[in-house]
Design a protein around this motif. Sequence first.
Motif, mmCIF file in Angstrom:
data_model
loop_
_atom_site.group_PDB
_atom_site.id
_atom_site.type_symbol
_atom_site.label_atom_id
_atom_site.label_comp_id
_atom_site.label_asym_id
_atom_site.label_seq_id
_atom_site.Cartn_x
_atom_site.Cartn_y
_atom_site.Cartn_z
ATOM 1 N N TYR A 1 0.820 -1.211 0.000
ATOM 2 C CA TYR A 1 0.000 0.000 0.000
ATOM 3 C C TYR A 1 0.857 1.266 0.000
ATOM 4 O O TYR A 1 2.022 1.247 0.369
ATOM 5 C CB TYR A 1 -0.939 -0.012 1.217
ATOM 6 N N CYS A 2 0.239 2.359 -0.397
ATOM 7 C CA CYS A 2 0.940 3.637 -0.428
ATOM 8 C C CYS A 2 1.329 4.060 0.998
ATOM 9 O O CYS A 2 0.696 3.626 1.968
ATOM 10 C CB CYS A 2 0.048 4.735 -0.995
ATOM 11 N N PRO A 3 2.303 4.929 1.120
ATOM 12 C CA PRO A 3 2.678 5.425 2.449
ATOM 13 C C PRO A 3 1.474 6.054 3.144
ATOM 14 O O PRO A 3 0.764 6.858 2.546
ATOM 15 C CB PRO A 3 3.739 6.491 2.135
ATOM 16 N N GLY A 4 1.247 5.659 4.363
ATOM 17 C CA GLY A 4 0.173 6.255 5.144
ATOM 18 C C GLY A 4 -1.205 5.688 4.879
ATOM 19 O O GLY A 4 -2.195 6.142 5.471
ATOM 20 N N CYS A 5 -1.302 4.701 4.008
ATOM 21 C CA CYS A 5 -2.622 4.150 3.669
ATOM 22 C C CYS A 5 -3.240 3.436 4.861
ATOM 23 O O CYS A 5 -2.553 2.717 5.593
ATOM 24 C CB CYS A 5 -2.487 3.164 2.507
ATOM 25 N N GLY A 6 -4.545 3.619 5.017
ATOM 26 C CA GLY A 6 -5.235 2.994 6.141
ATOM 27 C C GLY A 6 -5.433 1.495 5.998
ATOM 28 O O GLY A 6 -5.646 0.793 6.990
ATOM 29 N N HIS A 7 -5.384 0.985 4.761
ATOM 30 C CA HIS A 7 -5.636 -0.446 4.571
ATOM 31 C C HIS A 7 -4.725 -1.304 5.455
ATOM 32 O O HIS A 7 -5.171 -2.269 6.060
ATOM 33 C CB HIS A 7 -5.425 -0.841 3.111
ATOM 34 N N SER A 8 -3.440 -0.899 5.512
ATOM 35 C CA SER A 8 -2.526 -1.768 6.260
ATOM 36 C C SER A 8 -2.847 -1.736 7.744
ATOM 37 O O SER A 8 -2.732 -2.740 8.427
ATOM 38 C CB SER A 8 -1.065 -1.401 5.973
ATOM 39 N N GLY B 1 -10.180 -4.072 -5.298
ATOM 40 C CA GLY B 1 -9.922 -2.764 -4.725
ATOM 41 C C GLY B 1 -8.460 -2.799 -4.309
ATOM 42 O O GLY B 1 -7.779 -3.798 -4.542
ATOM 43 N N CYS B 2 -7.981 -1.727 -3.705
ATOM 44 C CA CYS B 2 -6.564 -1.723 -3.334
ATOM 45 C C CYS B 2 -6.191 -2.930 -2.499
ATOM 46 O O CYS B 2 -5.072 -3.405 -2.523
ATOM 47 C CB CYS B 2 -6.225 -0.437 -2.592
ATOM 48 N N ALA B 3 -7.178 -3.457 -1.741
ATOM 49 C CA ALA B 3 -6.874 -4.571 -0.854
ATOM 50 C C ALA B 3 -7.044 -5.925 -1.540
ATOM 51 O O ALA B 3 -7.135 -6.955 -0.886
ATOM 52 C CB ALA B 3 -7.750 -4.488 0.388
ATOM 53 N N PRO C 1 -7.827 6.744 5.413
ATOM 54 C CA PRO C 1 -7.259 7.726 4.488
ATOM 55 C C PRO C 1 -6.716 7.096 3.215
ATOM 56 O O PRO C 1 -6.231 5.971 3.223
ATOM 57 C CB PRO C 1 -6.105 8.308 5.285
ATOM 58 N N CYS C 2 -6.820 7.834 2.126
ATOM 59 C CA CYS C 2 -6.158 7.473 0.884
ATOM 60 C C CYS C 2 -5.304 8.678 0.488
ATOM 61 O O CYS C 2 -5.713 9.487 -0.351
ATOM 62 C CB CYS C 2 -7.183 7.162 -0.204
ATOM 63 N N PRO C 3 -4.146 8.831 1.141
ATOM 64 C CA PRO C 3 -3.330 10.036 0.907
ATOM 65 C C PRO C 3 -3.064 10.238 -0.584
ATOM 66 O O PRO C 3 -3.096 11.374 -1.075
ATOM 67 C CB PRO C 3 -2.037 9.740 1.670
ATOM 68 N N MET D 1 -2.048 -0.771 -8.161
ATOM 69 C CA MET D 1 -1.758 0.062 -6.987
ATOM 70 C C MET D 1 -0.904 1.268 -7.397
ATOM 71 O O MET D 1 -0.223 1.274 -8.392
ATOM 72 C CB MET D 1 -0.992 -0.694 -5.912
ATOM 73 N N ARG D 2 -0.928 2.256 -6.502
ATOM 74 C CA ARG D 2 -0.131 3.471 -6.718
ATOM 75 C C ARG D 2 1.284 3.260 -6.220
ATOM 76 O O ARG D 2 1.633 2.266 -5.634
ATOM 77 C CB ARG D 2 -0.683 4.661 -5.919
ATOM 78 N N GLY D 3 2.048 4.310 -6.353
ATOM 79 C CA GLY D 3 3.375 4.361 -5.749
ATOM 80 C C GLY D 3 4.390 3.555 -6.526
ATOM 81 O O GLY D 3 4.077 2.886 -7.493
HETATM 82 S S1 SF4 Z 1 -6.367 3.239 -0.683
HETATM 83 FE FE1 SF4 Z 1 -5.258 5.010 -1.515
HETATM 84 S S2 SF4 Z 1 -3.455 5.213 -0.219
HETATM 85 FE FE2 SF4 Z 1 -4.240 3.162 0.093
HETATM 86 S S3 SF4 Z 1 -3.135 1.832 -1.361
HETATM 87 FE FE3 SF4 Z 1 -5.038 2.516 -2.340
HETATM 88 S S4 SF4 Z 1 -4.468 4.340 -3.505
HETATM 89 FE FE4 SF4 Z 1 -2.854 3.982 -1.970
#
Ligand code: SF4
Lengths: 248, 248, 181, 181, 71, 71, 356, 356
Positions: A18-25, A51-53, A212-214, C43-45
């Motif tokens: 996940y991206c830095p600071g993402c709430g998923h983790s 989804g991201c997860a 959050p999704c920074p 995913m991003r990043g």
């Molecule tokens: S929810 Fe947002 S911050 Fe988290 S991994 Fe997905 S794009 Fe990145």
Amino acid sequence: MKKVFTKPKCLKDIPFHYCPGCGHSIIHRLVAEVIDELKISDCVIGIPPAGCAVLAYNYFDIDMCEAPHGRGCAVATGFKRAQPDKIIFTYQGDGDMAAIGTAETLHAANRGERITAVFVNNAVYGMTGGQMAPTTMIEQKTTTSPFGRRSEVEGYPLLITDLIATLKGPAYVARHSLATPAKILATKKSIKKAFEVQIKGLGFSLVEVLSPCPTNWKLSAVDAYKFLESKMEKEFPIGVLKDVTKRK
Amino acid sequence: MKKVFTKPKCLKDIPFHYCPGCGHSIIHRLVAEVIDELKISDCVIGIPPAGCAVLAYNYFDIDMCEAPHGRGCAVATGFKRAQPDKIIFTYQGDGDMAAIGTAETLHAANRGERITAVFVNNAVYGMTGGQMAPTTMIEQKTTTSPFGRRSEVEGYPLLITDLIATLKGPAYVARHSLATPAKILATKKSIKKAFEVQIKGLGFSLVEVLSPCPTNWKLSAVDAYKFLESKMEKEFPIGVLKDVTKRK
Amino acid sequence: MLIKTVMSGIGGQGILFSGLCMAWAAMYEGHFVTYLPSYGAEMRGGVTSCTIAISDEEIASPIPSAPDYLVLMDNLSLARLQSQCASGGEVFINTSIVSDRPIRGDIELVEIPVTDLAESSIGVRYANMIMLGAFIGRTHLVKASTIIGNMDKILGKEKARFKDKNIEAINIGLEYTSKET
Amino acid sequence: MLIKTVMSGIGGQGILFSGLCMAWAAMYEGHFVTYLPSYGAEMRGGVTSCTIAISDEEIASPIPSAPDYLVLMDNLSLARLQSQCASGGEVFINTSIVSDRPIRGDIELVEIPVTDLAESSIGVRYANMIMLGAFIGRTHLVKASTIIGNMDKILGKEKARFKDKNIEAINIGLEYTSKET
Amino acid sequence: MALRGRITINDNLCKSCELCISVCPEEAIRISDGINYKGYHPAEFIKDMCRGCALCSIVCPEIAIEVYRER
Amino acid sequence: MALRGRITINDNLCKSCELCISVCPEEAIRISDGINYKGYHPAEFIKDMCRGCALCSIVCPEIAIEVYRER
Amino acid sequence: MKDKVLMKGTDALAEAAIQAGCRCYFGYPITPQNELPEYMARRMAEVGGVFLQGESEIASINMVLGAAASGVRAMTSSSSPGISLKQEGISFLAAMELPALIVNIMRGGPGLGKIAPNQGDYYQATRGGGHGDYRTPVFAPASIQELYDITMYAFDVADIYRTPVMILGDGMMGQIVEPTICRKRQKIDLPPKDYILDGARKRPSRIIRSLILDTLEMEEHNWKLKRKYDLMRGKLPQHEEFMMADAKLIIVAYGTAARIAKGAVKRARREGLAVGLLRPITLWPFPTQAIQEIAKKVKHFLVFEMSTGQMIDDVLLALGGKAECEFYGRPGGVVPTPMEITRIVGRYWVQKEILG
Amino acid sequence: MKDKVLMKGTDALAEAAIQAGCRCYFGYPITPQNELPEYMARRMAEVGGVFLQGESEIASINMVLGAAASGVRAMTSSSSPGISLKQEGISFLAAMELPALIVNIMRGGPGLGKIAPNQGDYYQATRGGGHGDYRTPVFAPASIQELYDITMYAFDVADIYRTPVMILGDGMMGQIVEPTICRKRQKIDLPPKDYILDGARKRPSRIIRSLILDTLEMEEHNWKLKRKYDLMRGKLPQHEEFMMADAKLIIVAYGTAARIAKGAVKRARREGLAVGLLRPITLWPFPTQAIQEIAKKVKHFLVFEMSTGQMIDDVLLALGGKAECEFYGRPGGVVPTPMEITRIVGRYWVQKEILG
Ligand code: SF4
Ligand SMILES: Cc1ncc(C[n+]2csc(CCOP(=O)(O)OP(=O)(O)O)c2C)c(N)n1
Ligand SMILES: Cc1ncc(C[n+]2csc(CCOP(=O)(O)OP(=O)(O)O)c2C)c(N)n1
Ligand code: SF4
Ligand code: SF4
Ligand code: SF4
């Protein structure tokens, strides 16, 4: 010195993508801690979302089954009806749960399926690059609401958790936020409660987590957590919306 | 003597195919009377459902477009967005609107689409032969709930109208019943109101009508109307659930 | 002749835009050109990259197979891409950030401390454009003047305000290579 | 030989069950048999019918094309089906209810007031079974004894209580034809 | 005195659901012996006790009833 | 006196989101100059003013922080 | 030259749709085509059109149905799993004879699969993935300019034949950026839209429906559609021929695979192998006649797809046994190099002892 | 004889599923197959299985996915438009290699169409109406006994090959009542279900997924599926031959159309025409080899479908130009008589001057 905080056992030793600071983790960790504490890692089955997860199954050391986008609650229903003694949870984003999956979610809740839904509301579609979600807030800019969400055109944010709380089938419905350490701990308690309600067979349980999704909010991680508290919690008030164990 | 009651103008001279005592034909007439009274027959477009009323377009002398089962509100959205000056209504059964069409209905309502939904709740799937509907009542026997609906297995009846009334997008939401002549007249008034709200551009409007299906309830027509009052109105309380014109 | 360049960096370093400038220039100079942003997971990043293929005939495959040039802004990009470079190819490295070096012996290394150059002149944000200047200054794949002359069009209305800085950055890069080589 | 019978009536007259009894009997007597309930629109009400095909070899098409026999319980059934009957076929009519008569000259008419017969004996509900008795009494497509002997199986557990009345009704029908012919 | 009225019932539309009968305050409607083409016994208007209240026409699903009223 | 504690930060997991820093009541964490393999400047533990309150570990999305406490 | 701009596939498609007069876009996000709705979100606001993100793919295709029945040029776009969800809606559009554009930027499958370029949805697109006897014209462009031009043309085809049409791009066609001339719409004579529903003002009321209860009417409706499809089979097929004049072996490939094949043909030619390329531009109707013409002289065909083999059926059907045909496939998101295909061609050449 | 009972198609199918050990049924009402879920609603209660009416076809197929991943024999049923909606789910089942039975009692299409018997979903069933490179075995029974037997067998096929399978019945197969022997399940050796998710007790945790981000892994997954499909192509094809020994013209037809064709063959024989019938029982994999064998002797084929022509493609692909092949179709719910088909045969016979 005593170790007072470490990785939960049912998470594998794999760094999150996940991206830095993402709430998923964070939410992954909370769910994993609950599974550890309830000692159910050998009878739990998780349904990650599209989804991201989507790759959550890479992190959890438990049985997990992908679902088509939005159909988590239907897949979970299939599992639970086939194996009523297993603990089934879905993990779903707002697009997954409140847009394409609206019918599956509401009907599973209404049937009182004995499953637990962890609903991660980050007010955007993360994985696909920050499009408008059903939960996007008025005036919030996203890639598909470039002028900000307009109530006359796209409607108001959909509070699906509130809808679910009005139904008879759900046993436990709550909304939480990751905005502060205290709220993170409260979120975990609530997730635990949601699993316990399932274990007791009381009905459908759902915990919405404002997360959050920074990246797509285009904020630093720290600012994103502030935004959680200053904006999202205004639109999506936190608290327990329904709890049948309290009524008795 | 003066003729005080006759067929509305925007109904064609074709006998209904509905079963004896079916509420669909009454509701057709009410909608037609409203269209006549509002003089909108030349700018109204109706979307009949897949359901017993699938052939509604044979009766109404207005433009009508079939929709796939459950997708009435999405089709109506397409029409309204393409032709904002036209009056668009859907006519949908409970299976159509509250089962397969849950997502389309809720989201159109939430967006505040300027369309009107006439929602015929007969607590069963009529067209397909009397299966359980989302609105089937506890203990009610249907062909797919042969032992009566059980709350633990199939969940409680889904009051989708109540859910819709909690959203911000809808401007007028009401539930009525055909149980008596007075209630039929009240239903008509409400349908008229729903159309007026659309004409004024205030938002989504929906009128649920509790309607008998003598065939699948296995009751005589007269008994079916009694059942409406004695049973259905208990489960589905009638009244105006939301009316933004009243608030101002 | 088909020449492929892959430019890669961490998201936000602006390397995709550098690649795009080159693609526009190639087009204006009458070449066939394709530009393909990398196609990461959903995913991003992480690393983003793009492939610019320039040719005097229709381009069959826009994908980054055996690129002639690599332009690498960070360590991860180097790790991922070095094996793909064509034998005899040239690898441009942002030495301000890239601490590793290619292990292959059959490729030529060009080291440019673009982040440092940027920091000490117009700001870190323009490291990517300095790299672009340096890159075309050395490879002459397109003319710097084509990019500079068309910067308006390339930027579009929304980003028009960055025009001058971008041009300045390209010039810094150009200058660097002219000095070095 | 392939023999097709279409039985038709208003929903609730029980004519589908009469057809089914005949199909069971045909099966027990070792014939090939198909039974096809009519395939109305998705709405309820109105006429329902069924087609019973009995043959000594595999049955190709179970549909009601050119039936040899028609059994008609009401006016609408007559109106709909008379044109389909095979030339030389027989049409059984419940004269208690059917006021019209076929207009075709190439089919044979058998008139039986089954509703009246039922009313004056065991009740209107059994008119369909009286018709069945009368029909097989005249056509001998299957033996009444096969139906009667297997009534338990045909009815199944849920409807076992109707066994005696059904048998009685068949007998009334049989008797009627034996008297008439 | 109640308003005097009159109704007509279209035999061929009637499906014999008896709803009109159930709501008529004057018991002015009954099921006839005859049978219509669809196989139903249509409702018939019996006496001129009709008030012209139109309740029957409001409930009639088939729009088989037209109502006339004096003045 | 507050409980004394200590944390470890896994350099390779840290994504430099600074959440730990934002919640630490003792300002015991900062971003380091170094760069990890993913290209982030990882957080580092600076002084032994740590209370062992574990707030940092609660917010750390990467589970990069382990917390130790006396007694 | 100066009116050329660099355009990404998704943007070019969106802009072409706008230029063609498309004024209603409904869609649901899915990679790799998200830039298309995002472009539309901005652009429709400028031209006064409708951009609405549906709550799902199903909602979106049904919104398209409503807009199409209103007489407005309407479209939706998605990628493989999302297109599967639209199948019921597409079947309805075909049954109701409503014009609309459906864009599938294919990704790897089945299931969630992979977002890399792939050609696994050929069957679904060309055989009617929905229920019932219908077909939709399917266009498979291989460059961004072609993508732009075909998009404009597709709307005309949709209107002329009153049919949903599909643009089938593999992921590469969505992501690649190439020089493109954004042509303006050429007005052509289109049949009047005398079926649309816009309120029965000064005309009898109309209905649009797909339920036909009368058997003979339904059969006639099916035959009517069939006649329309036959008409399209006669008029619509398009293909590109490359170095076919003296070829002894023809590669058949479409979309991205065709570009790579073209590279391979050039390489093979350098090695002295007389290879040509036939690139179907319309996948349905398939350029069957073109293949049959060529099969009169050429006896060796090689079908190359980025899948385990689907279009091969149509080539075999066209050939009807009149020439030999081999298959080479790379599914799963692999985009092979022209060199790889050249190798395959070389092997085939030797095996079959084709005379140089 | 005495263990025969009269059974309606839908009931026979449902009972056979129960006998085969199916313990989870999820479905949504749609004509003409409503009697199937209705039977299940009663019967599952007796055997302690699960009957649940889903809120939609999509919910239902995804419930099947969950049950199948639990290791339980699971099924769903629907008719044409409902099957279109299940395409995404079927693609997922195929990708995840989960066994399940999907029943399509076809109705007329496209769109809402008509509830009369029709064979318009052949393409969708056999070409993978969903996205991606997958196939599902498709069975097309032509009598209620066969429907019963095939249903039991279909569950075994699903388990052996870890694949969704489809039973494709035209509406007639659902509605007709015929004598049937309700055989008990024959236990055969099935591979252990070592993939199911039932909680990671005393074994490592498992995942079931279809997203594969690594390109080479994804390609390998596609080829693995392809190998499985090739295996099935070798083992599964089934067909019935009727009066083919001396036939000069072969009718190819399936399901209800094949019954009618059989009647036509008998009639034609009476008129002295040496006609035979080949009835594919598996539509995918198609009995290609059988047709190729026959095409060595017989040079005239007539494909008869209750559609405007879909299976004809597979026959042509099998023939590869080695014999002549004509098509006759009746779409839209028309069920022609054997006499009509005999007439068509006669006409063809004369036109082609086939020697009696
Ligand atoms: S929810 Fe947002 S911050 Fe988290 S991994 Fe997905 S794009 Fe990145
Ligand atoms: C049928 C289908 N439609 C669309 C997609 C593309 N898609 C993947 S994830 C997603 C939504 C992501 O948003 P959300 O559910 O809010 O989760 P997040 O990524 O924000 O955690 C979409 C639209 C898909 N995979 N399948
Ligand atoms: C996609 C799809 N699924 C199912 C059906 C079958 N179907 C037609 S109408 C209907 C439901 C009818 O019930 P309801 O909506 O309550 O309307 P009613 O007939 O009771 O008026 C169903 C399931 C269909 N036509 N299309
Ligand atoms: S089945 Fe019920 S809803 Fe349908 S026409 Fe008959 S009475 Fe009306
Ligand atoms: S209410 Fe209408 S249909 Fe019913 S009995 Fe009276 S006249 Fe006939
Ligand atoms: S919270 Fe974790 S990831 Fe973020 S900076 Fe601190 S240690 Fe690093």
